[in-house]
Design a protein around this motif. Structure first.
Motif, PDB file in Angstrom:
ATOM      1  N   ALA A 195     123.369 -39.902 -39.866  1.00  0.00           N
ATOM      2  CA  ALA A 195     122.068 -39.276 -39.659  1.00  0.00           C
ATOM      3  C   ALA A 195     121.010 -40.379 -39.678  1.00  0.00           C
ATOM      4  CB  ALA A 195     121.792 -38.254 -40.757  1.00  0.00           C
ATOM      5  N   PRO A 196     119.810 -40.108 -39.147  1.00  0.00           N
ATOM      6  CA  PRO A 196     118.778 -41.150 -39.119  1.00  0.00           C
ATOM      7  C   PRO A 196     118.463 -41.725 -40.499  1.00  0.00           C
ATOM      8  CG  PRO A 196     118.140 -39.295 -37.738  1.00  0.00           C
ATOM      9  CD  PRO A 196     119.375 -38.873 -38.473  1.00  0.00           C
ATOM     10  N   TYR A 197     118.639 -40.935 -41.548  1.00  0.00           N
ATOM     11  CA  TYR A 197     118.336 -41.381 -42.899  1.00  0.00           C
ATOM     12  C   TYR A 197     119.566 -41.906 -43.628  1.00  0.00           C
ATOM     13  CZ  TYR A 197     119.981 -36.590 -43.266  1.00  0.00           C
ATOM     14  OH  TYR A 197     120.717 -35.437 -43.108  1.00  0.00           O
ATOM     15  N   GLY A 198     120.765 -41.720 -43.059  1.00  0.00           N
ATOM     16  CA  GLY A 198     121.992 -42.168 -43.705  1.00  0.00           C
ATOM     17  C   GLY A 198     123.198 -41.374 -43.283  1.00  0.00           C
ATOM     18  N   MET A 199     123.467 -40.249 -43.979  1.00  0.00           N
ATOM     19  CA  MET A 199     124.672 -39.477 -43.684  1.00  0.00           C
ATOM     20  C   MET A 199     124.476 -38.025 -44.093  1.00  0.00           C
ATOM     21  SD  MET A 199     128.590 -40.252 -44.951  1.00  0.00           S
ATOM     22  CE  MET A 199     128.092 -40.430 -46.657  1.00  0.00           C
ATOM     23  N   ARG A 200     125.039 -37.130 -43.270  1.00  0.00           N
ATOM     24  CA  ARG A 200     125.049 -35.706 -43.588  1.00  0.00           C
ATOM     25  C   ARG A 200     126.491 -35.278 -43.833  1.00  0.00           C
ATOM     26  NH1 ARG A 200     123.024 -34.013 -39.297  1.00  0.00           N
ATOM     27  NH2 ARG A 200     120.855 -33.837 -40.011  1.00  0.00           N
ATOM     28  N   LEU A 201     126.713 -34.553 -44.930  1.00  0.00           N
ATOM     29  CA  LEU A 201     128.034 -34.037 -45.266  1.00  0.00           C
ATOM     30  C   LEU A 201     128.007 -32.514 -45.202  1.00  0.00           C
ATOM     31  CD1 LEU A 201     128.780 -36.350 -48.288  1.00  0.00           C
ATOM     32  CD2 LEU A 201     130.261 -36.137 -46.311  1.00  0.00           C
ATOM     33  N   GLN A 230     114.129 -48.577 -43.044  1.00  0.00           N
ATOM     34  CA  GLN A 230     112.938 -49.378 -43.310  1.00  0.00           C
ATOM     35  C   GLN A 230     111.828 -48.852 -42.400  1.00  0.00           C
ATOM     36  OE1 GLN A 230     113.038 -52.856 -45.344  1.00  0.00           O
ATOM     37  NE2 GLN A 230     114.195 -51.175 -46.247  1.00  0.00           N
ATOM     38  N   PRO A 231     111.414 -47.606 -42.591  1.00  0.00           N
ATOM     39  CA  PRO A 231     110.510 -46.978 -41.631  1.00  0.00           C
ATOM     40  C   PRO A 231     109.083 -47.497 -41.700  1.00  0.00           C
ATOM     41  CG  PRO A 231     110.863 -45.524 -43.497  1.00  0.00           C
ATOM     42  CD  PRO A 231     111.795 -46.688 -43.681  1.00  0.00           C
ATOM     43  N   THR A 232     108.442 -47.501 -40.545  1.00  0.00           N
ATOM     44  CA  THR A 232     107.002 -47.703 -40.483  1.00  0.00           C
ATOM     45  C   THR A 232     106.337 -46.403 -40.936  1.00  0.00           C
ATOM     46  OG1 THR A 232     106.851 -46.870 -38.221  1.00  0.00           O
ATOM     47  CG2 THR A 232     107.309 -49.238 -38.505  1.00  0.00           C
ATOM     48  N   PRO A 233     105.032 -46.409 -41.190  1.00  0.00           N
ATOM     49  CA  PRO A 233     104.371 -45.150 -41.560  1.00  0.00           C
ATOM     50  C   PRO A 233     104.566 -44.046 -40.527  1.00  0.00           C
ATOM     51  CG  PRO A 233     102.955 -46.996 -42.106  1.00  0.00           C
ATOM     52  CD  PRO A 233     104.120 -47.569 -41.345  1.00  0.00           C
ATOM     53  N   GLU A 234     104.547 -44.416 -39.248  1.00  0.00           N
ATOM     54  CA  GLU A 234     104.730 -43.411 -38.206  1.00  0.00           C
ATOM     55  C   GLU A 234     106.154 -42.857 -38.234  1.00  0.00           C
ATOM     56  OE1 GLU A 234     103.530 -46.478 -37.745  1.00  0.00           O
ATOM     57  OE2 GLU A 234     101.399 -45.916 -37.583  1.00  0.00           O
ATOM     58  N   GLU A 235     107.134 -43.729 -38.397  1.00  0.00           N
ATOM     59  CA  GLU A 235     108.529 -43.287 -38.464  1.00  0.00           C
ATOM     60  C   GLU A 235     108.787 -42.466 -39.723  1.00  0.00           C
ATOM     61  OE1 GLU A 235     110.533 -47.099 -36.094  1.00  0.00           O
ATOM     62  OE2 GLU A 235     110.251 -47.153 -38.268  1.00  0.00           O
ATOM     63  N   ALA A 236     108.156 -42.844 -40.826  1.00  0.00           N
ATOM     64  CA  ALA A 236     108.357 -42.126 -42.081  1.00  0.00           C
ATOM     65  C   ALA A 236     107.886 -40.687 -41.968  1.00  0.00           C
ATOM     66  CB  ALA A 236     107.629 -42.836 -43.215  1.00  0.00           C
ATOM     67  N   GLY A 237     106.834 -40.456 -41.188  1.00  0.00           N
ATOM     68  CA  GLY A 237     106.306 -39.110 -41.012  1.00  0.00           C
ATOM     69  C   GLY A 237     107.246 -38.195 -40.267  1.00  0.00           C
ATOM     70  N   ALA A 238     108.195 -38.771 -39.534  1.00  0.00           N
ATOM     71  CA  ALA A 238     109.152 -37.959 -38.783  1.00  0.00           C
ATOM     72  C   ALA A 238     110.413 -37.657 -39.579  1.00  0.00           C
ATOM     73  CB  ALA A 238     109.526 -38.687 -37.482  1.00  0.00           C
ATOM     74  N   LEU A 239     110.547 -38.275 -40.748  1.00  0.00           N
ATOM     75  CA  LEU A 239     111.739 -38.070 -41.582  1.00  0.00           C
ATOM     76  C   LEU A 239     111.470 -36.945 -42.575  1.00  0.00           C
ATOM     77  CD1 LEU A 239     112.743 -41.785 -42.188  1.00  0.00           C
ATOM     78  CD2 LEU A 239     114.118 -40.090 -40.985  1.00  0.00           C
ATOM     79  N   THR A 240     111.592 -35.714 -42.124  1.00  0.00           N
ATOM     80  CA  THR A 240     111.353 -34.574 -42.999  1.00  0.00           C
ATOM     81  C   THR A 240     112.667 -34.086 -43.604  1.00  0.00           C
ATOM     82  OG1 THR A 240     111.601 -33.044 -41.155  1.00  0.00           O
ATOM     83  CG2 THR A 240     109.389 -33.863 -41.606  1.00  0.00           C
ATOM     84  N   GLY A 241     112.557 -33.128 -44.524  1.00  0.00           N
ATOM     85  CA  GLY A 241     113.764 -32.570 -45.131  1.00  0.00           C
ATOM     86  C   GLY A 241     114.298 -33.480 -46.229  1.00  0.00           C
ATOM     87  N   PRO A 242     115.540 -33.998 -46.051  1.00  0.00           N
ATOM     88  CA  PRO A 242     116.521 -33.510 -45.086  1.00  0.00           C
ATOM     89  C   PRO A 242     117.092 -32.160 -45.519  1.00  0.00           C
ATOM     90  CG  PRO A 242     117.481 -35.248 -46.426  1.00  0.00           C
ATOM     91  CD  PRO A 242     116.038 -35.146 -46.825  1.00  0.00           C
ATOM     92  N   PRO A 243     117.428 -31.280 -44.556  1.00  0.00           N
ATOM     93  CA  PRO A 243     117.909 -29.935 -44.902  1.00  0.00           C
ATOM     94  C   PRO A 243     119.161 -29.985 -45.771  1.00  0.00           C
ATOM     95  CG  PRO A 243     117.406 -30.098 -42.558  1.00  0.00           C
ATOM     96  CD  PRO A 243     117.363 -31.497 -43.105  1.00  0.00           C
ATOM     97  N   SER A 244     119.171 -29.151 -46.811  1.00  0.00           N
ATOM     98  CA  SER A 244     120.307 -29.085 -47.723  1.00  0.00           C
ATOM     99  C   SER A 244     120.442 -27.639 -48.167  1.00  0.00           C
ATOM    100  CB  SER A 244     120.053 -30.006 -48.917  1.00  0.00           C
ATOM    101  OG  SER A 244     121.138 -30.014 -49.797  1.00  0.00           O
TER     102      SER A 244
END
Length: 441
Positions: free
Chosen positions: A228-234, A392-406
């Motif tokens: 996943a963009p943030y690492g891994m989804r299980l 290592q997100p920029t502020p703009e990229e960090a704003g797109a990293l919501t959730g992550p759904p669990s």
């Protein structure tokens, strides 16, 4: 099975080690905000084998300095909080939160020595009840807009605990869904309406089925691991019947956190942070999608098993984790009580302070651990080569990293693949603060 050299590569985190160099590129929890309350808001902290002193000055500004005074090496953790900084008790040298020396009072009048002295100082900020620090080189990454960081303060609760083992074996528990059917097995199901603040004691979403019953009776799950963009989804699937599937979705946020369901209304975001190679703290943020968190109840529940000021578990290797033969025969799989943190702590500490992975034999259910170790080694190699590393997100990229759904719930069998996203959307639509984010997305 990996070699001893590979095991050292991924576990050792002291200054200059490959894994330590990587982890220093990320914000790390160093204290709970509650630890800086009281008449003297100062605390010595250790992170990846380095020693620091964390404090809040009279204006409320946070500071994190190297612990040894740059004058003669005395311990700044015993310093005086005054005049806008931290004053060493040995000779009175004063340092502000930026590390700049402001006064050297024993020196001759007119001395400019203090203008040439700086103590090692590191960026710190407070998020949802946890103080994070960045001790790496260069600019720190932006914080992702994950739920635990953007929910109102009233809807989050933070806590921590100390384990006597390496950070990696502690983290890997969170990417091993199969163990819950055994390590956290209860032979009797409680009233799920009394499960507030307790993990694996409530009912799965969209059902009245106790999670303990699901884990106990369906112990051969199908496990899917995907990047996943943030690492891994299980995704863990347990077939309840031809018509129904139990779905549990958890996430690994690179490099050392996971986001998992706590209950139908809460998620847990948890970091495993190296104190040194042989000890780690877990830091957790509990995030509510419904009403405010009952912080008093959550804290009182945890203080039944945790001793302050070091947040150590009362059940530990020195008292056999409270093990009871009778309990193991009749109530729980481990015989170590009902706190699943104690179960996990025993499992991790029983491997030794640093697990010898040359002796392990991984199975199909360990696919998440295998995927993560590959991600970790790849990132370590990239850091050593001076190349970009994950998350290592920029502020703009960090704003797109919501959730992550669990989520942990029961789905129609033909809807299992989309259940997490569908259930997460419904939960957000019913939440005041999360609904606003959903509308803005």
């Amino acid at each position: 099975m990996i070699s001893a050299e590979q095991n050292d590569l991924i576990t050792r985190v002291g200054r200059g080690t490959p894994a330590g160099t990587l982890l220093r590129k990320y914000w790390q929890p160093v204290a709970l905000a509650e630890e800086l309350r009281g008449p003297r808001p100062l605390k010595p902290v250790q992170l990846m084998g380095q020693h620091f002193v964390l404090f809040r000055d009279e204006t409320g500004r946070l500071g994190l300095l190297d612990r040894d005074c740059p004058h003669r090496g005395a311990d700044l953790a015993y310093g005086r909080l005054e005049n806008g900084g931290l004053r060493c008790a040995f000779h009175g040298w004063l340092f502000d939160a930026s590390g700049q020396c402001r006064e050297t009072p024993a020196e001759p009048a007119g001395s400019k020595l203090c203008t040439r002295i700086r103590q090692g100082a590191y960026p710190v900020l407070e998020k949802s009840g946890i103080v994070f620090a960045y001790i790496g080189e260069g600019e720190p990454p932006a914080f992702p807009d994950f739920d635990c960081f953007v929910a109102p303060e009233s809807h989050t609760f933070a806590f921590k605990g100390l384990w006597e083992c390496n950070w990696l074996q502690a983290l890997e528990v969170g990417m091993d869904p199969a163990h819950a059917s055994f390590l956290h097995r209860f032979y009797e199901d409680e009233d799920t309406s009394e499960s507030y603040g307790k993990q694996f004691r409530g009912a799965s979403a969209d059902s009245d089925l106790a999670i303990t019953q699901v884990l106990r009776e369906y112990d051969r799950p199908e496990i899917r691991a995907e990047a996943a963009p943030y690492g891994m989804r299980l995704t863990t699937l347990r077939t309840l019947s031809p018509e129904q599937t139990h779905v549990r979705v958890t996430n690994v946020v690179f490099p050392q956190a996971f986001v998992i369901p706590m209950s139908t209304e809460m998620t847990i975001s948890q970091w495993h942070v190296p104190v040194d190679d042989h000890h780690c703290y877990w830091y957790a943020i509990f995030t509510s999608f419904t009403g405010p968190v009952d912080k008093q109840q959550m804290r009182e529940q945890r203080l039944k098993t945790i001793d302050l000021p070091d947040y150590t578990s009362r059940k530990n290797k020195r008292n056999a984790y409270g093990y009871s033969v009778q309990e193991q025969l009749t109530r729980t799989y481990t015989g170590m009580g009902e706190d699943i943190n104690v179960h996990d702590q025993w499992a991790c500490e029983s491997m030794g302070s640093i697990q010898d992975r040359t002796r392990e034999h991984l199975g199909t259910t360990d696919k998440g651990i295998i995927m993560y170790r590959r991600q970790l080694v790849k990132a370590i190699e990239a850091a050593q080569a001076g190349e970009p590393v994950p998350m290592q997100p920029t502020p703009e990229e960090a704003g797109a990293l919501t959730g992550p759904p669990s989520i942990d719930g029961v789905a129609a069998a033909d809807k299992a693949d989309t259940y997490c996203m569908d259930a997460d959307r419904v939960r957000r639509q019913g939440s005041d603060w999360a609904r606003e984010r959903l509308a803005a997305a």
